[in-house]
Write a protein that holds these residues in place. Structure first.
Motif, mmCIF file in Angstrom:
data_model
loop_
_atom_site.group_PDB
_atom_site.id
_atom_site.type_symbol
_atom_site.label_atom_id
_atom_site.label_comp_id
_atom_site.label_asym_id
_atom_site.label_seq_id
_atom_site.Cartn_x
_atom_site.Cartn_y
_atom_site.Cartn_z
ATOM 1 N N ASP A 49 -12.275 19.172 -7.546
ATOM 2 C CA ASP A 49 -13.520 19.017 -9.015
ATOM 3 C C ASP A 49 -14.379 18.327 -8.205
ATOM 4 O OD1 ASP A 49 -15.042 17.538 -10.756
ATOM 5 O OD2 ASP A 49 -13.563 16.232 -11.579
ATOM 6 N N LEU A 50 -15.579 19.165 -8.373
ATOM 7 C CA LEU A 50 -17.336 18.824 -7.631
ATOM 8 C C LEU A 50 -17.585 17.406 -7.411
ATOM 9 C CD1 LEU A 50 -18.910 21.760 -8.143
ATOM 10 C CD2 LEU A 50 -18.152 20.730 -6.436
ATOM 11 N N ASN A 51 -16.682 17.037 -9.198
ATOM 12 C CA ASN A 51 -17.328 15.219 -9.101
ATOM 13 C C ASN A 51 -16.527 14.293 -7.867
ATOM 14 O OD1 ASN A 51 -19.664 15.909 -10.909
ATOM 15 N ND2 ASN A 51 -17.399 16.509 -12.526
ATOM 16 N N LYS A 52 -14.909 14.708 -7.871
ATOM 17 C CA LYS A 52 -14.660 14.222 -6.540
ATOM 18 C C LYS A 52 -15.081 14.452 -5.003
ATOM 19 C CE LYS A 52 -11.626 12.691 -11.161
ATOM 20 N NZ LYS A 52 -10.135 13.279 -11.080
ATOM 21 N N GLN A 73 -19.946 25.352 -13.697
ATOM 22 C CA GLN A 73 -18.956 24.619 -13.209
ATOM 23 C C GLN A 73 -18.172 23.649 -12.448
ATOM 24 O OE1 GLN A 73 -16.173 26.268 -15.240
ATOM 25 N NE2 GLN A 73 -18.528 27.234 -16.555
ATOM 26 N N SER A 74 -17.695 22.500 -12.890
ATOM 27 C CA SER A 74 -17.539 21.412 -11.819
ATOM 28 C C SER A 74 -15.963 21.987 -11.261
ATOM 29 C CB SER A 74 -17.294 20.493 -12.983
ATOM 30 O OG SER A 74 -15.856 20.566 -13.789
ATOM 31 N N ASP A 75 -15.569 22.906 -11.255
ATOM 32 C CA ASP A 75 -14.269 23.251 -10.974
ATOM 33 C C ASP A 75 -14.331 24.442 -9.793
ATOM 34 O OD1 ASP A 75 -11.842 24.878 -10.055
ATOM 35 O OD2 ASP A 75 -10.363 24.212 -11.886
ATOM 36 N N TYR A 126 -25.967 27.456 -6.941
ATOM 37 C CA TYR A 126 -24.723 26.992 -7.004
ATOM 38 C C TYR A 126 -23.848 27.166 -5.786
ATOM 39 C CZ TYR A 126 -22.826 32.137 -7.422
ATOM 40 O OH TYR A 126 -22.446 33.861 -7.107
ATOM 41 N N ARG A 182 -22.401 18.220 -2.997
ATOM 42 C CA ARG A 182 -21.379 18.322 -3.436
ATOM 43 C C ARG A 182 -20.175 18.358 -2.477
ATOM 44 N NH1 ARG A 182 -22.066 18.860 -9.649
ATOM 45 N NH2 ARG A 182 -23.409 18.836 -9.957
ATOM 46 N N THR A 183 -19.941 19.169 -2.139
ATOM 47 C CA THR A 183 -17.893 19.077 -1.581
ATOM 48 C C THR A 183 -18.547 18.414 -0.056
ATOM 49 O OG1 THR A 183 -17.607 20.818 -3.005
ATOM 50 C CG2 THR A 183 -16.527 20.587 -0.659
#
Length: 539
Positions: free
Chosen positions: A352-355, A290-292, A420, A427-428
């Motif tokens: 969003d993990l990507n942001k 997941q990315s959320d 995870y 990332r966060t």
């Protein structure tokens, strides 16, 4: 009236909130009512006798005797910890709700109605009464998600309504079939005798109830409603959904499946262990993808609920005590995660993990939220010293003797949990903030207060697990007494085993594994007199 007061306080609170003339003070009023409910739950806790394995504080009033419906309430070591969890998380959910809220009277009154449904389900000792309370929370949760949810709130709320309605229909069918086939003229729990039902019909009834409660838990493949609803619900409502409502599913699996059908349960136990293990692995692997961040936690919840099914399938004192501890542990940790992620979304504006990155930055980030998020991830991954470790250890230790392969797979999945959560935290919280203008609003002390309270509880119960396990041990032992051919758990040198192979004192194992040597009274006796039929009897 001791137990009835647990229902009257939220009922009076809901009515008072609806009739309250000034909307600007509704949240403060709701907090006082939830605080009173929490205090009364602590009082019930003080009246509970841990040495008694059966039902306590029993209340029985005739209601509709011709239909077999009576107002029957009681509490034991299975329901008491969940009652306490429900009261704590109800207060947390109300406290963490936004100060400026659309239609606050409806919002807070619905939360109290949900509390009535949950508490009533945990206390009800009449099958029809349980069903009424079980269904009571359906519409309030539907409204709480559909009105105050996210962009896809209507879709998620409708999906929740359909799945939960199906769960209730199956449970009602199972209860009606159970009463009819057993020849009972009453829906009272203590009057049911499933030994008169042929084995093949027991398996049919058990399967119906397993599916009904499996939807609520949820277990794979009955889980598809859960991620959508958890993601679209506001953080306070997600806390109630995952921390409280899901526990009705696992409570029902033990109360109405394991206790009412001990012989049939023993026959299907290997299959249940396989389903629980698959849920654990599926939840962990899906969370990694997941990315959320909110959806990641939702899938993580599916995995952790699978541990409870594996422990219940093993059917010994240690595994059942661990299953109850896991319910409480999961509720506290999930509540902490949803609250923290809600703060992140509010301050940063994305899930969003990507942001997300760099939130640990002490100047422009959210350092306190990030630090607490690290603690929550460690607790969920089962790091020693936190409540997640002792709950999972008891589940694994109790389940290994009977189901070694599923237990080993669950242990591997526990390692995937760390994977995870490392991804989420890395990332966060870490890295460099991309924008020089990314000065996020500060998190105030009132905003972080629920997270601090939950963190303290997670730490205290991790360091002193006896405060969690002592309420359930004798009840778990009484349940095991009725289950044939239960697996014998591995012998623990510090404590002996009884004649059935069950650990005499699960508390000592919990304390030994957390490296806290507590001298328990050797003279402590455990009530092991199973009633006939094979369910918990009265006092």
């Amino acid at each position: 009236m001791t137990l009835s007061t647990l229902l009257l306080i939220p009922l009076a609170g809901a009515l008072l909130i609806i009739a309250w003339p000034q909307a600007q003070h509704i949240k403060q009023l709701a907090l006082w009512i939830a605080g009173l409910l929490l205090v009364w739950t602590v009082y019930v806790l003080s009246q509970f006798q841990t040495a008694v394995s059966g039902l306590q504080l029993t209340t029985v009033l005739a209601w509709l005797p011709d239909l077999g419906l009576n107002y029957s309430l009681a509490v034991d070591g299975l329901s008491l910890p969940l009652l306490m969890l429900s009261s704590v998380l109800t207060w947390i959910a109300i406290y963490s709700s936004p100060a400026e809220l659309e239609r606050p009277k409806l919002y807070y009154s619905l939360i109290f109605i949900v509390n009535i449904g949950v508490a009533g389900s945990l206390l009800a000792q009449n099958l029809l009464l349980f069903f009424l309370f079980y269904e009571l929370e359906l519409i309030p949760f539907y409204l709480l998600v559909s009105i105050w949810g996210g962009e896809q709130k209507s879709y998620a709320a409708t999906k929740f309504l359909l799945y939960t309605a199906l769960s209730g229909i199956l449970i009602l069918l199972g209860f009606l079939g159970l009463t009819w086939l057993s020849g009972s003229t009453s829906f009272e729990y203590i009057d049911l005798d499933t030994t008169t039902i042929p084995r093949n019909l027991q398996l049919v009834l058990l399967t119906i109830l397993l599916v009904g409660f499996g939807i609520k838990t949820p277990l794979v493949p009955l889980h598809t409603w859960q991620p959508d609803v958890y993601v679209e619900a506001s953080p306070p409502i997600a806390i109630l959904l995952g921390g409280v409502l899901a526990k009705l599913g696992t409570y029902g699996l033990i109360r109405f499946c394991l206790q009412l059908f001990p012989e049939a349960w023993d026959l299907v136990a290997p299959g249940l262990a396989a389903i629980g293990t698959f849920s654990v692995m599926y939840g962990a692997l899906s969370a990694i993808a997941q990315s959320d961040v909110k959806r990641m936690v939702a899938y993580s919840s599916i995995g952790h609920m699978g541990y409870i099914l594996v422990a219940a399938a093993a059917g010994n004192t240690l595994s059942l005590t661990g299953a109850i501890a896991q319910m409480v542990s999961h509720g506290l940790i999930l509540a902490l995660l949803f609250h923290l992620l809600g703060l992140v979304e509010t301050k940063v504006g994305t899930r969003d993990l990507n942001k997300l990155n760099g939130l640990m930055n002490p100047v422009r980030g959210l350092p306190m939220v990030s630090a607490l998020l690290v603690v929550a991830g460690m607790a969920s991954a089962g790091i020693p010293g936190l409540v997640g470790f002792i709950a999972e250890y008891m589940v694994f230790q109790g389940s290994f003797a009977r189901f070694p392969i599923p237990t080993l797979l669950c242990i591997i999945a526990s390692g995937l949990t760390a994977v995870y959560f490392v991804i989420l935290i890395n990332r966060t919280c870490f890295g460099r903030l991309d924008s020089q203008t990314a000065y996020y609003p500060k998190v105030t002390v009132p905003e972080r207060a629920p997270a601090l309270i939950l963190t303290v509880m997670i730490l205290i119960l991790g360091l002193q697990p006896m405060w969690l396990t002592r309420w359930s041990e004798n009840t778990a032992d009484a349940i095991v007494a009725a289950v044939p051919q239960v697996g014998v758990v591995a012998e623990i040198p510090s404590r002996g085993l009884d004649s059935r192979g069950s650990v005499v004192d699960a508390q000592s194992i919990a304390l030994a594994t957390s490296a806290h040597a507590i001298q328990l009274e050797d003279s402590r006796s455990i009530a092991l007199s199973p009633p006939s039929p094979p369910i918990l009897g009265g006092e």
